[in-house]
Design a protein around this motif. Structure first.
Motif, mmCIF file in Angstrom:
data_model
loop_
_atom_site.group_PDB
_atom_site.id
_atom_site.type_symbol
_atom_site.label_atom_id
_atom_site.label_comp_id
_atom_site.label_asym_id
_atom_site.label_seq_id
_atom_site.Cartn_x
_atom_site.Cartn_y
_atom_site.Cartn_z
ATOM 1 N N PRO A 1 -74.872 10.750 36.027
ATOM 2 C CA PRO A 1 -74.054 10.786 34.808
ATOM 3 C C PRO A 1 -72.774 11.591 35.053
ATOM 4 O O PRO A 1 -72.828 12.808 35.233
ATOM 5 C CB PRO A 1 -74.955 11.475 33.785
ATOM 6 C CG PRO A 1 -76.333 11.467 34.383
ATOM 7 C CD PRO A 1 -76.127 11.498 35.865
ATOM 8 N N GLU A 2 -71.657 10.927 35.110
ATOM 9 C CA GLU A 2 -70.380 11.577 35.340
ATOM 10 C C GLU A 2 -69.293 10.795 34.610
ATOM 11 O O GLU A 2 -69.226 9.568 34.711
ATOM 12 C CB GLU A 2 -70.065 11.661 36.830
ATOM 13 C CG GLU A 2 -68.831 12.463 37.160
ATOM 14 C CD GLU A 2 -68.743 12.780 38.644
ATOM 15 O OE1 GLU A 2 -69.171 13.891 39.049
ATOM 16 O OE2 GLU A 2 -68.255 11.919 39.407
ATOM 17 N N LEU A 3 -68.440 11.504 33.887
ATOM 18 C CA LEU A 3 -67.418 10.868 33.072
ATOM 19 C C LEU A 3 -66.057 11.000 33.740
ATOM 20 O O LEU A 3 -65.666 12.084 34.164
ATOM 21 C CB LEU A 3 -67.371 11.507 31.679
ATOM 22 C CG LEU A 3 -68.691 11.555 30.894
ATOM 23 C CD1 LEU A 3 -68.441 12.021 29.468
ATOM 24 C CD2 LEU A 3 -69.401 10.212 30.907
ATOM 25 N N SER B 1 -71.857 6.525 31.847
ATOM 26 C CA SER B 1 -71.291 7.123 33.053
ATOM 27 C C SER B 1 -70.331 6.170 33.758
ATOM 28 O O SER B 1 -70.523 4.951 33.754
ATOM 29 C CB SER B 1 -72.414 7.509 34.012
ATOM 30 O OG SER B 1 -71.892 7.949 35.261
ATOM 31 N N HIS B 2 -69.314 6.762 34.390
ATOM 32 C CA HIS B 2 -68.416 5.971 35.240
ATOM 33 C C HIS B 2 -69.023 5.745 36.620
ATOM 34 O O HIS B 2 -68.557 4.882 37.362
ATOM 35 C CB HIS B 2 -67.071 6.680 35.375
ATOM 36 C CG HIS B 2 -66.058 5.901 36.168
ATOM 37 N ND1 HIS B 2 -65.597 4.662 35.791
ATOM 38 C CD2 HIS B 2 -65.416 6.189 37.341
ATOM 39 C CE1 HIS B 2 -64.720 4.214 36.666
ATOM 40 N NE2 HIS B 2 -64.602 5.126 37.627
ATOM 41 N N ARG B 3 -70.039 6.503 36.937
ATOM 42 C CA ARG B 3 -70.680 6.372 38.239
ATOM 43 C C ARG B 3 -72.083 5.809 38.072
ATOM 44 O O ARG B 3 -72.770 6.076 37.083
ATOM 45 C CB ARG B 3 -70.751 7.732 38.945
ATOM 46 C CG ARG B 3 -69.410 8.413 39.139
ATOM 47 C CD ARG B 3 -68.471 7.606 40.017
ATOM 48 N NE ARG B 3 -68.979 7.455 41.379
ATOM 49 C CZ ARG B 3 -68.369 6.734 42.329
ATOM 50 N NH1 ARG B 3 -67.271 6.061 42.039
ATOM 51 N NH2 ARG B 3 -68.889 6.656 43.520
ATOM 52 N N ARG C 1 -76.443 7.703 31.381
ATOM 53 C CA ARG C 1 -75.648 8.232 30.279
ATOM 54 C C ARG C 1 -75.475 9.743 30.430
ATOM 55 O O ARG C 1 -76.344 10.431 30.959
ATOM 56 C CB ARG C 1 -76.322 7.939 28.937
ATOM 57 C CG ARG C 1 -76.609 6.467 28.658
ATOM 58 C CD ARG C 1 -75.442 5.773 28.022
ATOM 59 N NE ARG C 1 -75.713 4.373 27.717
ATOM 60 C CZ ARG C 1 -75.420 3.802 26.551
ATOM 61 N NH1 ARG C 1 -74.880 4.513 25.572
ATOM 62 N NH2 ARG C 1 -75.658 2.513 26.359
ATOM 63 N N PHE C 2 -74.342 10.226 29.930
ATOM 64 C CA PHE C 2 -74.122 11.666 29.852
ATOM 65 C C PHE C 2 -75.004 12.223 28.743
ATOM 66 O O PHE C 2 -75.602 11.475 27.965
ATOM 67 C CB PHE C 2 -72.640 11.934 29.566
ATOM 68 C CG PHE C 2 -72.120 13.223 30.140
ATOM 69 C CD1 PHE C 2 -72.021 13.405 31.507
ATOM 70 C CD2 PHE C 2 -71.716 14.255 29.311
ATOM 71 C CE1 PHE C 2 -71.534 14.587 32.036
ATOM 72 C CE2 PHE C 2 -71.233 15.446 29.819
ATOM 73 C CZ PHE C 2 -71.149 15.611 31.186
ATOM 74 N N TYR D 1 -66.526 9.958 24.833
ATOM 75 C CA TYR D 1 -65.729 10.421 25.973
ATOM 76 C C TYR D 1 -64.757 11.518 25.536
ATOM 77 O O TYR D 1 -64.597 12.536 26.214
ATOM 78 C CB TYR D 1 -64.972 9.246 26.604
ATOM 79 C CG TYR D 1 -65.626 8.740 27.869
ATOM 80 C CD1 TYR D 1 -65.101 9.029 29.121
ATOM 81 C CD2 TYR D 1 -66.798 7.992 27.824
ATOM 82 C CE1 TYR D 1 -65.692 8.572 30.289
ATOM 83 C CE2 TYR D 1 -67.411 7.533 28.972
ATOM 84 C CZ TYR D 1 -66.854 7.830 30.207
ATOM 85 O OH TYR D 1 -67.464 7.389 31.358
ATOM 86 N N GLY E 1 -68.450 16.204 35.650
ATOM 87 C CA GLY E 1 -69.734 15.808 36.217
ATOM 88 C C GLY E 1 -70.010 16.537 37.516
ATOM 89 O O GLY E 1 -69.152 17.248 38.043
#
Length: 456
Positions: A218-220, A212-214, A205-206, A255, A274
């Protein structure tokens, strides 16, 4: 479970043949604990409403939530897509009743054949689902499900549906298809369960709690909003889990908290925030991913059979509508290149990253058409005119006289689907770009069906 104290549930229903009002009466004013018969009656009624997807449930009905329950059981034998629900009930339905100004059937053929990556498979499956709107769960009858089944590659964890190549969100783009396929084959249902579990419990999680997209960090990414939240929202309805559905809406807000730009084009979203692939630019396709994903979540929230009885429903509908509108308004305020949105909305040099392209343009036009049906009070004639202008540009030629839709059905120019900062417009056929044009067409077609848009 809904409080049986609601004496009358009034549903304002809109259908092709006209408007009518249906009243479902007879609920006792006894409390939930006093009248189990009426509880069952209320529950059965809500189940029936779930399957009458041609109806638009009135958001202003008098509704109350039981303090003891917040879920209604939904039959797991049939759950159908919600964003194109109107056309699925039309008699003698045809996918291509109108011409958008170009050969949409050739565009759709390439949209189906070109994808080769996880998110492209999911986008194509959704485009086929919206294009054909078939009221069935049979692989023999439903093109979108047959297509998705051919692309799903069972794995484990976040890759239970397909290898995401390090992306946590992309495999989930096949999730709604997996839910539907899972009604007849438990392997797909199990894969959908595993994907949802990984997104909610395994993926990092961010700092603010956004998923997270990764997988590794954690990277959005704005792309995530089209991939994971629509799946999780639909999964929540399938599981009758109001708490999860509310969390999906919250994730969209989380987001937005991080991604929304407040400088050159207030309301637009940055692409990636991120440590690995930072891109604070206002990528038009990324804004399309975000707005279109939230539109799908909104459609699910509005048509879920139990949510309208919960206290957070109206706030969720309002927030999602405003968040979508912020992005669309930013795009409408951006300068155009040849009538198309620029690859990066705030870059005006067409020799750099400011060239007009079809991907972000057509996806955001599709959002406007969908929202003109879902929330017409917020997306009126001026929004439809903006989307129509983009659609008509696609039916024309560029400054050099080249058609935007070639004789082969290729939509051009697009952004390179594998490198968003490529300064050279892509003309070889973008898998996602082709599908965005199909999504624009289906949204416009459905808007015409309901009488909000014109067929010319």
């Amino acid at each position: 479970m809904v409080n049986s104290g609601c004496v009358t549930v009034k549903l304002l229903c809109s259908r092709i043949c006209g408007d009518f009002q249906a009243e479902i009466q007879g609920f006792s004013q006894d409390s939930v604990g006093k009248d189990q018969t009426n509880i069952k009656q209320c529950t059965r009624t809500l189940r029936l409403l779930r399957f009458n997807l041609a109806r638009k449930l009135c958001p202003n009905c008098n509704q109350r939530e039981s303090h003891q329950h917040n879920m209604v059981h939904i039959s797991r034998h049939k759950v159908l897509p919600v964003i194109g629900a109107l056309t699925s009930t039309l008699s003698n339905f045809t996918a291509f009743p109108f011409s958008p100004g170009f050969d949409i059937q050739k565009v759709a053929s390439l949209a189906e054949s070109l994808p080769s990556h996880s998110w492209e498979y999911g986008t194509a499956s959704e485009a086929l689902m919206e294009l054909y709107n078939q009221n069935s769960l049979s692989l023999d009858n439903v093109k979108s499900l047959a297509y998705a089944a051919s692309k799903i590659q069972f794995g484990t964890g976040i890759n239970s549906l397909v290898d995401g190549d390090g992306a946590a969100g992309d495999p989930a783009s096949l999730g709604i298809s997996a839910i539907l396929l899972g009604k007849n084959d438990s392997a797909y249902a199990d894969a959908a369960d595993a994907t949802a579990y990984a997104l909610l419990n395994v993926v990092p999680r961010f700092w603010n709690g956004a998923i997270s997209h990764r997988v590794s960090i954690p990277e959005l990414w704005s792309d995530f909003i089209y991939m994971a939240p629509p799946f999780l929202a639909y999964y929540a309805v399938d599981k009758a889990n109001a708490t999860l559905l509310k969390e999906v809406v919250r994730q969209c807000g989380l987001y937005r908290q991080i991604m929304q730009n407040q400088t050159s084009l207030p309301g637009a979203w940055m692409h990636i925030i991120g440590p690995q692939s930072q891109d604070a630019g206002l990528w038009s396709t990324g804004n399309g991913w975000a707005a279109a994903g939230m539109t799908r979540v909104l459609a699910t929230v509005m048509k879920a059979p139990f949510v309208q009885f919960l206290p957070w429903y109206h706030d969720a509908v309002y927030d999602l509508t405003q968040w979508i509108k912020e992005i669309v308004d930013a795009a409408r305020n951006a300068s155009l290149d040849g009538g198309l949105l620029r690859n990066y909305l705030d870059i005006t040099d067409p020799t750099s990253l400011g060239y007009g392209e079809i991907s972000g343009s057509s996806l955001l036009a599709s959002v406007v058409y969908r929202m003109a049906v879902l929330q017409p009070q917020a997306f009126g004639k001026e929004y439809i005119a903006w989307a129509d202008a983009i659609r008509m540009v696609l039916g024309g030629v560029d400054a050099s006289g080249n058609p935007h839709i070639t004789d082969a059905g290729i939509a051009t120019p697009a952004v390179n689907p594998l490198w968003w900062q490529d300064p050279t417009p892509f003309t070889g056929g973008s898998p996602e770009g082709q599908n965005f044009v199909v999504l624009m067409y289906t949204a416009w077609r459905d808007c015409v069906f309901i009488g909000k848009c014109k067929s010319k």
